[in-house]
Design a protein around this motif. Structure first.
Motif, PDB file in Angstrom:
ATOM      1  N   GLY A 124      60.169 -23.757 -86.739  1.00 14.82           N
ATOM      2  CA  GLY A 124      60.921 -25.109 -86.708  1.00 14.82           C
ATOM      3  C   GLY A 124      59.976 -26.206 -87.082  1.00 14.82           C
ATOM      4  O   GLY A 124      60.180 -27.216 -87.576  1.00 14.82           O
ATOM      5  N   LYS A 125      58.739 -26.205 -86.369  1.00 16.96           N
ATOM      6  CA  LYS A 125      57.956 -27.080 -86.381  1.00 16.96           C
ATOM      7  C   LYS A 125      57.151 -27.192 -87.936  1.00 16.96           C
ATOM      8  O   LYS A 125      56.923 -28.355 -88.162  1.00 16.96           O
ATOM      9  N   ARG A 126      57.129 -25.951 -88.581  1.00 12.71           N
ATOM     10  CA  ARG A 126      56.716 -26.066 -89.643  1.00 12.71           C
ATOM     11  C   ARG A 126      57.544 -26.787 -90.928  1.00 12.71           C
ATOM     12  O   ARG A 126      57.081 -27.297 -91.757  1.00 12.71           O
ATOM     13  N   ILE A 127      58.861 -26.812 -90.571  1.00 15.54           N
ATOM     14  CA  ILE A 127      59.776 -27.451 -91.428  1.00 15.54           C
ATOM     15  C   ILE A 127      60.453 -28.581 -90.824  1.00 15.54           C
ATOM     16  O   ILE A 127      61.556 -29.046 -91.557  1.00 15.54           O
ATOM     17  N   SER A 128      59.878 -29.153 -89.916  1.00 15.74           N
ATOM     18  CA  SER A 128      60.564 -30.234 -89.052  1.00 15.74           C
ATOM     19  C   SER A 128      60.690 -31.364 -89.966  1.00 15.74           C
ATOM     20  O   SER A 128      61.594 -32.303 -89.538  1.00 15.74           O
ATOM     21  N   SER A 129      59.942 -31.610 -91.269  1.00 18.93           N
ATOM     22  CA  SER A 129      60.160 -32.833 -91.974  1.00 18.93           C
ATOM     23  C   SER A 129      61.058 -32.618 -93.182  1.00 18.93           C
ATOM     24  O   SER A 129      61.139 -33.327 -94.039  1.00 18.93           O
ATOM     25  N   ILE A 130      61.422 -31.409 -93.324  1.00 19.72           N
ATOM     26  CA  ILE A 130      61.957 -30.938 -94.812  1.00 19.72           C
ATOM     27  C   ILE A 130      63.432 -31.135 -94.454  1.00 19.72           C
ATOM     28  O   ILE A 130      63.999 -30.536 -93.469  1.00 19.72           O
ATOM     29  N   PRO A 131      64.283 -32.066 -95.128  1.00 20.52           N
ATOM     30  CA  PRO A 131      65.495 -32.216 -94.937  1.00 20.52           C
ATOM     31  C   PRO A 131      66.545 -30.992 -95.072  1.00 20.52           C
ATOM     32  O   PRO A 131      66.081 -30.138 -96.092  1.00 20.52           O
ATOM     33  N   ILE A 132      67.373 -30.722 -94.321  1.00 20.76           N
ATOM     34  CA  ILE A 132      68.111 -29.679 -94.507  1.00 20.76           C
ATOM     35  C   ILE A 132      69.823 -30.076 -94.234  1.00 20.76           C
ATOM     36  O   ILE A 132      70.172 -30.630 -93.351  1.00 20.76           O
ATOM     37  N   ASP A 133      70.527 -29.442 -95.050  1.00 19.87           N
ATOM     38  CA  ASP A 133      72.030 -30.005 -95.143  1.00 19.87           C
ATOM     39  C   ASP A 133      72.824 -28.994 -94.798  1.00 19.87           C
ATOM     40  O   ASP A 133      73.876 -29.188 -94.345  1.00 19.87           O
ATOM     41  N   MET A 134      72.355 -27.751 -94.995  1.00 17.05           N
ATOM     42  CA  MET A 134      73.284 -26.535 -94.676  1.00 17.05           C
ATOM     43  C   MET A 134      72.557 -25.399 -94.059  1.00 17.05           C
ATOM     44  O   MET A 134      71.252 -25.183 -94.727  1.00 17.05           O
ATOM     45  N   MET A 161      68.902 -21.723 -84.768  1.00 11.22           N
ATOM     46  CA  MET A 161      69.220 -22.554 -83.987  1.00 11.22           C
ATOM     47  C   MET A 161      67.899 -23.158 -83.276  1.00 11.22           C
ATOM     48  O   MET A 161      67.575 -24.186 -83.029  1.00 11.22           O
ATOM     49  N   LEU A 162      67.111 -22.252 -82.797  1.00 11.10           N
ATOM     50  CA  LEU A 162      65.813 -22.596 -82.093  1.00 11.10           C
ATOM     51  C   LEU A 162      64.832 -23.433 -83.161  1.00 11.10           C
ATOM     52  O   LEU A 162      64.312 -24.359 -82.646  1.00 11.10           O
ATOM     53  N   ALA A 163      64.805 -23.021 -84.192  1.00 17.24           N
ATOM     54  CA  ALA A 163      64.133 -23.867 -85.270  1.00 17.24           C
ATOM     55  C   ALA A 163      64.468 -25.053 -85.750  1.00 17.24           C
ATOM     56  O   ALA A 163      63.798 -26.276 -85.447  1.00 17.24           O
ATOM     57  N   MET A 164      65.836 -25.431 -85.449  1.00 12.18           N
ATOM     58  CA  MET A 164      66.317 -26.804 -85.550  1.00 12.18           C
ATOM     59  C   MET A 164      66.238 -27.550 -84.440  1.00 12.18           C
ATOM     60  O   MET A 164      66.419 -28.833 -84.302  1.00 12.18           O
ATOM     61  N   THR A 165      65.875 -27.044 -83.245  1.00 13.65           N
ATOM     62  CA  THR A 165      65.530 -28.064 -82.069  1.00 13.65           C
ATOM     63  C   THR A 165      64.237 -28.768 -82.395  1.00 13.65           C
ATOM     64  O   THR A 165      64.293 -29.863 -81.692  1.00 13.65           O
ATOM     65  N   GLN A 166      63.406 -28.269 -83.488  1.00 19.95           N
ATOM     66  CA  GLN A 166      62.237 -28.894 -83.621  1.00 19.95           C
ATOM     67  C   GLN A 166      62.516 -29.882 -84.870  1.00 19.95           C
ATOM     68  O   GLN A 166      61.510 -30.751 -85.113  1.00 19.95           O
TER      69      GLN A 166
END
Length: 354
Positions: A131-141, A155-160
């Motif tokens: 999640g930290k690695r992708i924290s600045s990449i926008p995710i719509d779905m 879900m854990l990745a999205m907490t970051q």
């Protein structure tokens, strides 16, 4: 004791409650209700699942839970029009692939396949790091398999994620569940991100090998035979799926449901499994059946593709924690806010799900 460690870790990590996971359906079509707060225990309640017990769910590959459960809604982010215009002109969308973090049976070196087992403490940490690695990449779905280890990872990745959107899975198993799961606040919808779960993205089903220790299986059947079952493209283990069979369902689902989202400008994350993701990568990178069998994916390492003008451009390697490719476009994404769903688009997502 292990679960207590996981529970405390997830609880302290989550910044907001995550919606409950939808009811899942077994391979044989029967329903098995599983109310789970993401990560095993978040704002809601921990499901009563037994470690290492499939409870009849062939969760890994072939016909595991529901066909494709659905989502609530769109990612609606505050952004300015200039940024949106630049995004539209560039006509680029992001596709993030993440293999789930280490599971309890990965740790024990067991064939997991369709059996639904959660993450280990290490797996939780891998998901958070992803999640930290992708924290600045926008995710719509978000798309995940129907298995808890993939859903926990997402879900854990999205907490970051820096936008702090709440992943929501809309119940789709009955009209009443869909009605009860509706969000009526427009403001709340803007703070949510849709999650769709699909059995087609499950791990391949290892049949009679599921739950067996890999080394003991090699000793029993011979290394060559087990290697053939594990690494050939079209030879399935006894009563299981071959990689070819797994690819047929995973790629078909990707083409029918996920690729259209990318075409409409939505950024997508898929949290799934080694073989279902290998199948999708085979399609994206146009690999041969011989090339794909040598492709290995590490747990918890995100992989980024840029979808532009109908082509997929890989920006990250399947392996290698130090791979910098995932970050290649991060600065561009930071400058531009996420795509905003209009009311009409939100309606289309709900209709698609329903």
């Amino acid at each position: 004791m292990y679960l207590n460690v996981i529970h405390r870790m997830v609880a302290t990590t989550f910044h907001h409650a995550i919606g409950t996971i939808h009811a899942q359906r077994c391979c044989n079509g029967s329903d098995s209700q599983r109310l789970i707060s993401k990560g095993g225990t978040v704002g809601i309640r921990l499901s009563e699942r037994r470690i290492g017990c499939s409870s009849g769910l062939k969760s890994g590959a072939i016909h595991a839970s529901t066909s494709h459960t659905s989502v609530v809604d769109p990612v609606l982010l505050p952004s300015n029009n200039n940024n949106n215009d630049s995004r539209k002109k560039s006509n680029e969308t992001a596709l993030i692939l993440i293999r789930h973090g280490e599971s309890l049976w990965n740790e024990k070196n067991l064939f997991t396949g369709c059996v639904d087992v959660p993450l280990t403490k290490k797996g939780v940490e891998e998901a958070i790091e992803a999640g930290k690695r992708i924290s600045s990449i926008p995710i719509d779905m978000i798309y995940t398999s129907s298995l808890i280890r993939a859903q926990m990872t997402a879900m854990l990745a999205m907490t970051q994620h820096r936008r702090k959107k709440v992943p929501i899975i809309m119940h789709n198993e009955s009209e009443q569940a869909k009605a009860w799961g509706q969000i009526f606040s427009e403001e709340t919808k803007k703070q949510s991100i849709p999650v769709i779960t699909a059995w087609q993205l499950n791990e391949r089903m290892y049949g009679e090998l599921q739950g067996l220790n890999k080394q003991e299986t090699a000793d029993r059947y011979g290394k060559e035979q087990v290697h053939e079952w594990r690494r050939s493209y079209d030879i399935p283990p006894p009563n299981g799926e071959s990689l070819e069979m797994c690819a047929q369902r995973a790629v078909a689902y990707f083409k029918e449901h996920i690729e259209p989202q990318l075409l409409t400008g939505r950024n997508v994350m898929i949290a799934a499994h080694g073989n279902s993701l290998r199948s999708i990568i085979m399609y994206l990178d146009k690999l041969t059946s011989q090339e794909v069998i040598s492709l290995e994916l590490s747990t918890g390492i995100p992989m980024l593709y840029i979808f532009k003008e109908g082509k997929f451009i890989r920006r990250g390697s399947p392996v290698g924690p130090s791979e910098a490719g995932v970050y290649a476009y991060t600065r561009l994404w930071v400058k531009a806010d996420c795509h905003i769903f209009s009311n009409a688009e939100f309606g289309s997502v709900q209709a698609e799900v329903g």
